[in-house]
Design a protein around this motif. Structure first.
Motif, PDB file in Angstrom:
ATOM      1  N   MET A 120      53.712  21.580  55.934  1.00  0.00           N
ATOM      2  CA  MET A 120      53.600  21.670  54.479  1.00  0.00           C
ATOM      3  C   MET A 120      52.927  22.985  54.083  1.00  0.00           C
ATOM      4  O   MET A 120      51.956  23.396  54.702  1.00  0.00           O
ATOM      5  CB  MET A 120      52.756  20.495  53.980  1.00  0.00           C
ATOM      6  N   ALA A 121      53.484  23.645  53.047  1.00  0.00           N
ATOM      7  CA  ALA A 121      52.900  24.926  52.625  1.00  0.00           C
ATOM      8  C   ALA A 121      51.509  24.707  52.030  1.00  0.00           C
ATOM      9  O   ALA A 121      51.212  23.660  51.461  1.00  0.00           O
ATOM     10  CB  ALA A 121      53.805  25.587  51.600  1.00  0.00           C
ATOM     11  N   THR A 122      50.667  25.708  52.171  1.00  0.00           N
ATOM     12  CA  THR A 122      49.282  25.590  51.719  1.00  0.00           C
ATOM     13  C   THR A 122      49.174  25.719  50.203  1.00  0.00           C
ATOM     14  O   THR A 122      48.448  24.988  49.556  1.00  0.00           O
ATOM     15  CB  THR A 122      48.464  26.710  52.381  1.00  0.00           C
ATOM     16  N   TYR A 123      49.892  26.704  49.661  1.00  0.00           N
ATOM     17  CA  TYR A 123      49.874  26.929  48.207  1.00  0.00           C
ATOM     18  C   TYR A 123      51.242  26.575  47.642  1.00  0.00           C
ATOM     19  O   TYR A 123      52.266  26.728  48.328  1.00  0.00           O
ATOM     20  CB  TYR A 123      49.620  28.411  47.896  1.00  0.00           C
ATOM     21  N   THR A 124      51.256  26.140  46.386  1.00  0.00           N
ATOM     22  CA  THR A 124      52.535  25.918  45.692  1.00  0.00           C
ATOM     23  C   THR A 124      52.551  26.780  44.438  1.00  0.00           C
ATOM     24  O   THR A 124      51.565  26.792  43.680  1.00  0.00           O
ATOM     25  CB  THR A 124      52.704  24.444  45.291  1.00  0.00           C
ATOM     26  N   LEU A 125      53.658  27.484  44.257  1.00  0.00           N
ATOM     27  CA  LEU A 125      53.832  28.284  43.041  1.00  0.00           C
ATOM     28  C   LEU A 125      54.950  27.639  42.239  1.00  0.00           C
ATOM     29  O   LEU A 125      56.093  27.555  42.705  1.00  0.00           O
ATOM     30  CB  LEU A 125      54.207  29.725  43.412  1.00  0.00           C
ATOM     31  N   TYR A 126      54.627  27.158  41.053  1.00  0.00           N
ATOM     32  CA  TYR A 126      55.639  26.595  40.155  1.00  0.00           C
ATOM     33  C   TYR A 126      56.091  27.721  39.227  1.00  0.00           C
ATOM     34  O   TYR A 126      55.262  28.278  38.487  1.00  0.00           O
ATOM     35  CB  TYR A 126      55.046  25.455  39.314  1.00  0.00           C
ATOM     36  N   VAL A 177      52.367  28.448  37.404  1.00  0.00           N
ATOM     37  CA  VAL A 177      51.205  27.601  37.657  1.00  0.00           C
ATOM     38  C   VAL A 177      51.107  27.512  39.172  1.00  0.00           C
ATOM     39  O   VAL A 177      52.136  27.456  39.855  1.00  0.00           O
ATOM     40  CB  VAL A 177      51.444  26.206  37.025  1.00  0.00           C
ATOM     41  N   ALA A 178      49.896  27.533  39.711  1.00  0.00           N
ATOM     42  CA  ALA A 178      49.770  27.443  41.174  1.00  0.00           C
ATOM     43  C   ALA A 178      48.873  26.275  41.560  1.00  0.00           C
ATOM     44  O   ALA A 178      47.876  25.998  40.877  1.00  0.00           O
ATOM     45  CB  ALA A 178      49.209  28.740  41.745  1.00  0.00           C
ATOM     46  N   ALA A 179      49.242  25.597  42.641  1.00  0.00           N
ATOM     47  CA  ALA A 179      48.369  24.566  43.220  1.00  0.00           C
ATOM     48  C   ALA A 179      47.710  25.176  44.451  1.00  0.00           C
ATOM     49  O   ALA A 179      48.384  25.749  45.317  1.00  0.00           O
ATOM     50  CB  ALA A 179      49.180  23.335  43.597  1.00  0.00           C
ATOM     51  N   MET A 180      46.398  25.076  44.497  1.00  0.00           N
ATOM     52  CA  MET A 180      45.627  25.568  45.643  1.00  0.00           C
ATOM     53  C   MET A 180      45.702  24.539  46.775  1.00  0.00           C
ATOM     54  O   MET A 180      46.129  23.397  46.551  1.00  0.00           O
ATOM     55  CB  MET A 180      44.158  25.781  45.229  1.00  0.00           C
ATOM     56  N   PRO A 181      45.276  24.902  47.991  1.00  0.00           N
ATOM     57  CA  PRO A 181      45.382  23.959  49.112  1.00  0.00           C
ATOM     58  C   PRO A 181      44.663  22.628  48.856  1.00  0.00           C
ATOM     59  O   PRO A 181      45.086  21.589  49.355  1.00  0.00           O
ATOM     60  CB  PRO A 181      44.722  24.707  50.281  1.00  0.00           C
ATOM     61  N   ILE A 235      45.599  34.954  41.336  1.00  0.00           N
ATOM     62  CA  ILE A 235      45.347  36.001  42.342  1.00  0.00           C
ATOM     63  C   ILE A 235      43.866  35.994  42.737  1.00  0.00           C
ATOM     64  O   ILE A 235      43.528  36.050  43.926  1.00  0.00           O
ATOM     65  CB  ILE A 235      45.825  37.369  41.795  1.00  0.00           C
ATOM     66  N   ALA A 236      42.974  35.874  41.753  1.00  0.00           N
ATOM     67  CA  ALA A 236      41.536  35.865  42.067  1.00  0.00           C
ATOM     68  C   ALA A 236      41.163  34.652  42.918  1.00  0.00           C
ATOM     69  O   ALA A 236      40.347  34.753  43.850  1.00  0.00           O
ATOM     70  CB  ALA A 236      40.723  35.875  40.773  1.00  0.00           C
ATOM     71  N   HIS A 237      41.765  33.499  42.638  1.00  0.00           N
ATOM     72  CA  HIS A 237      41.471  32.299  43.437  1.00  0.00           C
ATOM     73  C   HIS A 237      41.920  32.487  44.883  1.00  0.00           C
ATOM     74  O   HIS A 237      41.195  32.118  45.812  1.00  0.00           O
ATOM     75  CB  HIS A 237      42.187  31.071  42.852  1.00  0.00           C
ATOM     76  N   VAL A 238      43.123  33.034  45.071  1.00  0.00           N
ATOM     77  CA  VAL A 238      43.619  33.198  46.444  1.00  0.00           C
ATOM     78  C   VAL A 238      42.762  34.241  47.179  1.00  0.00           C
ATOM     79  O   VAL A 238      42.385  34.045  48.343  1.00  0.00           O
ATOM     80  CB  VAL A 238      45.123  33.581  46.444  1.00  0.00           C
ATOM     81  N   GLU A 239      42.406  35.319  46.484  1.00  0.00           N
ATOM     82  CA  GLU A 239      41.551  36.340  47.105  1.00  0.00           C
ATOM     83  C   GLU A 239      40.230  35.725  47.563  1.00  0.00           C
ATOM     84  O   GLU A 239      39.765  35.976  48.667  1.00  0.00           O
ATOM     85  CB  GLU A 239      41.260  37.485  46.118  1.00  0.00           C
ATOM     86  N   ALA A 240      39.616  34.908  46.690  1.00  0.00           N
ATOM     87  CA  ALA A 240      38.309  34.322  47.009  1.00  0.00           C
ATOM     88  C   ALA A 240      38.411  33.342  48.170  1.00  0.00           C
ATOM     89  O   ALA A 240      37.530  33.269  49.026  1.00  0.00           O
ATOM     90  CB  ALA A 240      37.743  33.635  45.772  1.00  0.00           C
ATOM     91  N   ARG A 241      39.510  32.602  48.246  1.00  0.00           N
ATOM     92  CA  ARG A 241      39.663  31.615  49.326  1.00  0.00           C
ATOM     93  C   ARG A 241      39.979  32.279  50.654  1.00  0.00           C
ATOM     94  O   ARG A 241      39.498  31.847  51.700  1.00  0.00           O
ATOM     95  CB  ARG A 241      40.817  30.665  49.018  1.00  0.00           C
ATOM     96  N   GLU A 242      40.820  33.309  50.625  1.00  0.00           N
ATOM     97  CA  GLU A 242      41.339  33.869  51.875  1.00  0.00           C
ATOM     98  C   GLU A 242      40.451  34.972  52.441  1.00  0.00           C
ATOM     99  O   GLU A 242      40.427  35.183  53.654  1.00  0.00           O
ATOM    100  CB  GLU A 242      42.765  34.404  51.675  1.00  0.00           C
ATOM    101  N   PRO A 298      41.543  44.049  50.228  1.00  0.00           N
ATOM    102  CA  PRO A 298      41.577  43.198  49.034  1.00  0.00           C
ATOM    103  C   PRO A 298      42.593  43.713  48.022  1.00  0.00           C
ATOM    104  O   PRO A 298      43.035  44.860  48.118  1.00  0.00           O
ATOM    105  CB  PRO A 298      40.155  43.325  48.472  1.00  0.00           C
ATOM    106  N   VAL A 299      42.943  42.892  47.053  1.00  0.00           N
ATOM    107  CA  VAL A 299      43.915  43.304  46.026  1.00  0.00           C
ATOM    108  C   VAL A 299      43.260  44.239  45.008  1.00  0.00           C
ATOM    109  O   VAL A 299      43.951  44.945  44.289  1.00  0.00           O
ATOM    110  CB  VAL A 299      44.551  42.073  45.351  1.00  0.00           C
TER     111      VAL A 299
END
Ligand SMILES: N[C@@H](CCC(=O)N[C@@H](CS)C(=O)NCC(=O)O)C(=O)O
Length: 363
Positions: free
Chosen positions: A1-7, A54-58, A70-77, A82-83
């Protein structure tokens, strides 16, 4: 299952920005088409209003607004590079170009789609909204949906008077960006930053993928078309940004155009915001717009909506400017004066904006 979902959807401006970033970032993600069902089951219940992406985080957290995604993914990963650029002057220019791509290049993007590709866009909207329906049903569904977006174009200042100015400006922008790309692989140098992904917003879904502007871009700016395709695909071939926090000279004409066209609109919008504030209380939701302002593009003037969200992206750029000190601030001021953007150094928003509950509000 993918970690992030992008709607989101291929036809969508801001989905392209998020998708290009996620591909570059190399995280595991799945894109789910924002069909009617997805709006009904995910987007409206969680976000409260119809918007993509809209994005769902892991962990299931739902995030809206591409900058927040983008900021959420940067902070998690916490991945490198960096971006955001490391240099403070580069950060400021990154935010300026982010503001330009998100809130001003929307004018040519919407113009070319709705002035030249209307029927095509209805079919595309219908196909994404109701993938199971027949082409005829899709067209009708797409027309109902697309008319809302088409109806936004006069609010952006797209009128018979401004259209020649919008086209002249966009073609000149393509020439300026081509010159830049001959010298640098990305906006700030060797690797993409937030502003590059923001450029994918207008330049991919509308201006490359839509047939009429796509043909125009491939014909008069093939280097830009190649850049859009490769940056949208994930921009893997990268090298460091200049270590001395310098900003490419070839960005000057692009910034000059931004200052000439967008800065007066931002100043006028900030003025109306000040009026709106007189009756607003802290925490109040912002309206989508504060009334009408004049905009001028290549000498052509029209009334356009004073869009509130522009001020939020402007606040990001002003914060990056306020963080500059000493010699770096002097270099930023030199750049602003070379680009006709001196007024930005004294521009202040009369109140801070914040985002909460997927909406823009007064802090
Ligand atoms: N600032 C938002 C803008 C998102 C946005 O405007 N998305 C468009 C589609 S590309 C949309 O859904 N608009 C619906 C609306 O504004 O009512 C972001 O960066 O995510």
């Amino acid at each position: 299952m993918a970690t992030y979902t992008l709607y989101g959807a291929e036809v969508s401006y801001f989905t392209g920005k998020a998708r290009a970033y996620l591909r570059w970032r190399g995280v595991d993600f799945e894109e789910v088409l924002s069909s009617r069902d997805v709006f009904a089951s995910v987007i409206l219940p969680k976000v409260g209003w119809p918007v993509i992406p809209v994005a769902a985080m892991p962990d299931g957290e739902i995030v809206q607004d591409t900058a927040d995604i983008i900021a959420h993914v940067e902070a998690r990963e916490q991945l490198k590079p960096p971006v955001q650029p490391e240099g403070p002057l580069q950060r400021f220019v990154n935010e300026l170009l982010h503001l330009y791509a998100d809130e001003w290049l929307v004018i040519p993007a919407m113009h070319y789609r709705w002035s030249y590709c209307e029927e095509w866009a209805y079919a595309e909207f219908g196909a994404l909204s109701a993938p199971e329906a027949s082409p005829e049903e899709q067209f009708e569904i797409g027309r109902n949906m697309g008319q809302m977006f088409r109806g936004m174009t006069p609010m952006l200042g797209v009128t018979p008077e401004t259209i020649p100015g919008i086209e002249a400006s966009y073609e000149a922008f393509l020439a300026d960006f081509t010159r830049h790309l001959k010298a640098h692989p990305f906006l700030l140098g060797g690797r993409p930053c937030l502003a590059d992904f923001a450029f994918i917003g207008p330049l991919y879904a509308h201006l490359l993928r839509d047939p009429v502007p796509g043909e125009l871009m491939r014909r008069i700016a093939p280097r830009v078309a190649d850049w859009v395709a490769s940056t949208h695909a994930g921009a893997k071939d990268i090298s460091p940004l200049p270590a001395d926090d310098s900003v490419p000279e070839t960005l000057v004409p692009i910034l000059q155009r931004q200052m000439r066209e967008q800065l007066p609109a931002l100043q006028a919008t900030a003025g109306l915001f000040e009026g709106w504030l007189k009756t607003a209380t802290p925490g109040a939701d912002l309206p989508r717009g504060f009334g009408m302002i004049p905009i001028t593009i290549e000498g052509r003037t029209a009334e356009a909506a004073a869009r509130a969200f522009q001020l939020y992206r402007l606040q990001g750029a002003l914060d990056a400017y306020a963080a500059l000190e000493g010699e770096t601030k002097a270099r930023a001021d030199k750049l602003l004066s070379a680009t006709g953007g001196e007024a930005l150094s004294t521009l202040q928003l009369p109140a801070r904006l914040t985002r909460g509950n997927y909406r823009l509000a007064l802090a």
